[in-house]
Scaffold this motif. Structure first.
Motif, PDB file in Angstrom:
ATOM      1  N   THR B 106      39.804   5.344  29.784  1.00 37.34           N
ATOM      2  CA  THR B 106      40.813   5.371  30.855  1.00 37.34           C
ATOM      3  C   THR B 106      40.297   4.618  32.086  1.00 37.34           C
ATOM      4  OG1 THR B 106      41.520   7.538  30.061  1.00 37.34           O
ATOM      5  CG2 THR B 106      42.245   6.907  32.249  1.00 37.34           C
ATOM      6  N   ALA B 107      39.027   4.854  32.428  1.00 36.49           N
ATOM      7  CA  ALA B 107      38.428   4.173  33.587  1.00 36.49           C
ATOM      8  C   ALA B 107      38.428   2.657  33.377  1.00 36.49           C
ATOM      9  CB  ALA B 107      37.009   4.687  33.809  1.00 36.49           C
ATOM     10  N   ARG B 127      31.008   5.046  35.123  1.00 33.42           N
ATOM     11  CA  ARG B 127      30.738   6.386  34.560  1.00 33.42           C
ATOM     12  C   ARG B 127      31.141   7.463  35.561  1.00 33.42           C
ATOM     13  NH1 ARG B 127      25.998   4.141  32.505  1.00 33.42           N
ATOM     14  NH2 ARG B 127      24.635   5.392  33.808  1.00 33.42           N
ATOM     15  N   THR B 128      30.878   7.206  36.854  1.00 34.59           N
ATOM     16  CA  THR B 128      31.313   8.162  37.883  1.00 34.59           C
ATOM     17  C   THR B 128      32.832   8.296  37.873  1.00 34.59           C
ATOM     18  OG1 THR B 128      29.425   7.485  39.222  1.00 34.59           O
ATOM     19  CG2 THR B 128      31.139   8.725  40.344  1.00 34.59           C
ATOM     20  N   VAL B 132      35.193  11.680  37.187  1.00 36.53           N
ATOM     21  CA  VAL B 132      36.277  12.202  38.046  1.00 36.53           C
ATOM     22  C   VAL B 132      37.558  12.353  37.224  1.00 36.53           C
ATOM     23  CG1 VAL B 132      37.691  11.758  40.082  1.00 36.53           C
ATOM     24  CG2 VAL B 132      35.270  11.189  40.126  1.00 36.53           C
ATOM     25  N   ILE B 133      37.840  11.364  36.394  1.00 38.62           N
ATOM     26  CA  ILE B 133      39.032  11.412  35.541  1.00 38.62           C
ATOM     27  C   ILE B 133      38.972  12.625  34.611  1.00 38.62           C
ATOM     28  CG2 ILE B 133      40.181  10.231  33.599  1.00 38.62           C
ATOM     29  CD1 ILE B 133      39.408   7.569  35.058  1.00 38.62           C
ATOM     30  N   GLY B 134      37.800  12.876  34.047  1.00 36.88           N
ATOM     31  CA  GLY B 134      37.628  14.025  33.162  1.00 36.88           C
ATOM     32  C   GLY B 134      37.872  15.339  33.886  1.00 36.88           C
ATOM     33  N   ARG B 135      37.370  15.425  35.136  1.00 42.14           N
ATOM     34  CA  ARG B 135      37.572  16.669  35.879  1.00 42.14           C
ATOM     35  C   ARG B 135      39.047  16.860  36.241  1.00 42.14           C
ATOM     36  NH1 ARG B 135      33.872  16.960  40.705  1.00 42.14           N
ATOM     37  NH2 ARG B 135      33.541  14.729  40.507  1.00 42.14           N
ATOM     38  N   LEU B 141      45.422  18.002  36.098  1.00 40.29           N
ATOM     39  CA  LEU B 141      46.022  16.928  36.889  1.00 40.29           C
ATOM     40  C   LEU B 141      45.965  15.595  36.143  1.00 40.29           C
ATOM     41  CD1 LEU B 141      45.731  19.004  39.328  1.00 40.29           C
ATOM     42  CD2 LEU B 141      45.758  16.935  40.704  1.00 40.29           C
ATOM     43  N   ALA B 142      46.163  15.680  34.832  1.00 40.17           N
ATOM     44  CA  ALA B 142      46.134  14.447  34.051  1.00 40.17           C
ATOM     45  C   ALA B 142      47.168  13.455  34.571  1.00 40.17           C
ATOM     46  CB  ALA B 142      46.380  14.757  32.576  1.00 40.17           C
ATOM     47  N   ASP B 143      48.261  13.967  35.126  1.00 43.16           N
ATOM     48  CA  ASP B 143      49.293  13.043  35.609  1.00 43.16           C
ATOM     49  C   ASP B 143      48.879  12.308  36.877  1.00 43.16           C
ATOM     50  OD1 ASP B 143      49.482  15.413  36.984  1.00 43.16           O
ATOM     51  OD2 ASP B 143      51.659  15.454  37.059  1.00 43.16           O
ATOM     52  N   MET B 144      47.814  12.778  37.523  1.00 40.63           N
ATOM     53  CA  MET B 144      47.295  12.033  38.672  1.00 40.63           C
ATOM     54  C   MET B 144      46.724  10.696  38.194  1.00 40.63           C
ATOM     55  SD  MET B 144      44.900  13.539  41.655  1.00 40.63           S
ATOM     56  CE  MET B 144      44.801  12.741  43.270  1.00 40.63           C
TER      57      MET B 144
END
Lengths: 260, 260
Positions: B106-107, B127-128, B132-135, B141-144
């Protein structure tokens, strides 16, 4: 559901759930028999909200209680609860000393220029902004303030996406949870993307037309020594004129010489 | 100049200057006589750089030494020194666990969609970002993530201003100092402006057309209880359609009902 399932659904340990109930942050379940307590979906939502505040927002329990009280006050509207949460999340960033009047005036001017006329001119967030402006000034980056309108425009675009996200939620607790998680992780998202874009733009612009002199193993856009095998590095584009157009300044020719 | 003047010019105490000299972060001055050491403008610049890294960047001395070594290596270009500094500033944000492959993908997709083709796909900043995406995903908040392109665009605009600022500096030490102070305080600037814009947009959009029901003393855009006398609050505009245009969604009518 039983407390064990509530714990599994929310990722909050049973002992912590009991602590939150004792502290009044979550209501107790419905007693359905000897040693039997049942919990419902409202407990799942509330626990997720409390967890977001405590874990993601790093708010102390007293602040969490304040936000929860605001959520539950019958006369209060959602905007009010969001305001309490927003100020609670910002409270650790509030400047210790009163910012200087000139920095406050700079902060207010940014807000005025963007037409943000709903934020009161004595809002705590504006004092925080004035404090950051003062620190930039003291550290010799007063000219960064000239770029603040660009920062403000970027912040506005992000905030529009943020509020849009809130409006896709239905329950009050969900909206607040989204706001808190989105505020905290959104900061991490935005600042990480900023660093990535800096690497990208620095590689494109600072390296400049005769980048070939540089050792490719040592550039900002190549890999860390210990970061594992490197992906192929894209061939740099000589984007001197493109950058000049992007950032809107005309002395780029002079500065290339200076930067190498 | 004498060490006392150097201290006054840079705001670094004399004992700290001596410590930095012992640690090799700043070169010793020129000995001009018995107990007489003279320092020049290059010491002022270097001390400001070291101070920015230690105080504003909160970097440990070992990291500062790494960046300084990079600055002084004759063969290294500026882009390389900036890269070392950027990674040093980010190192405390690096995820402890390896992010999941799906989040990394995704990143990378965000980076690809913005055409950022100079950042290697295994760069630590990516990786950072994946972390953040994973958290966000784990916290519902996957839609974020769908809004991340908007975040990425905003980050790019800010990074362009940042790199522009660097290019107005002339000395290597000054450029690095600007980069470090600008990165750290720029994060504070951006995230504070984001909160201010959220207050503004929330007052405009969430409050909605019949905001008058709400107690004006309790809204997100009015003052904190203890923030002193309040400035006059601008009359809310019923910007339902304006917002719909801004954030580009069409179910706004339904959502007003839900939000009140």
């Amino acid at each position: 559901m039983r407390i064990g399932e509530l714990s599994a659904r929310t990722g909050v340990p049973v002992a912590t759930i009991k602590y939150y109930v004792r502290e009044g942050l979550v209501s107790g379940g419905e007693r359905t028999g000897h040693n039997q307590v049942r919990y419902g979906e409202e407990h799942v939502r509330r626990l997720r909200l409390v967890r977001a505040m405590v874990e993601t927002g790093a708010l102390p329990i007293a602040k969490v209680r304040e936000v929860i009280a605001e959520v539950e006050e019958p006369g209060r509207d959602l905007d009010s609860a969001l305001g309490v949460a927003s100020r609670a999340l910002a409270s650790h960033r509030a400047p210790i000393e009163e910012p200087e009047e000139a920095d406050l005036e700079t902060a207010r001017a940014i807000v005025r220029r963007r037409g943000w006329d709903r934020i009161p001119l004595d809002h705590p967030h504006l004092r925080t902004l004035a404090d950051v402006i003062g620190r930039l000034r003291l550290l010799g980056l007063a000219d960064m303030v000239e770029h603040e309108d660009r920062y403000a425009l970027a912040a506005e675009q992000v905030a529009e996406a943020d509020i849009h996200l809130l409006m896709q939620r239905e329950e009050r607790d969900e909206i607040l949870e989204t706001m808190i998680v989105g505020t905290v992780l959104g900061d991490a998202l935005l600042t990480t993307l900023r660093r990535i874009a800096q690497v990208e733009i620095s590689g494109r612009d600072i390296k400049g037309p005769d980048h070939d002199r540089a050792d490719p193993e040592c550039s900002l856009s190549t890999r860390d020594a210990d970061a594992g095998p490197s992906a192929p590095v894209a061939e740099p584009v000589h984007a001197k004129m493109a950058m000049s157009a992007l950032v809107g300044f005309s002395t780029v020719q002079v500065e290339w010489a200076v930067l190498r």
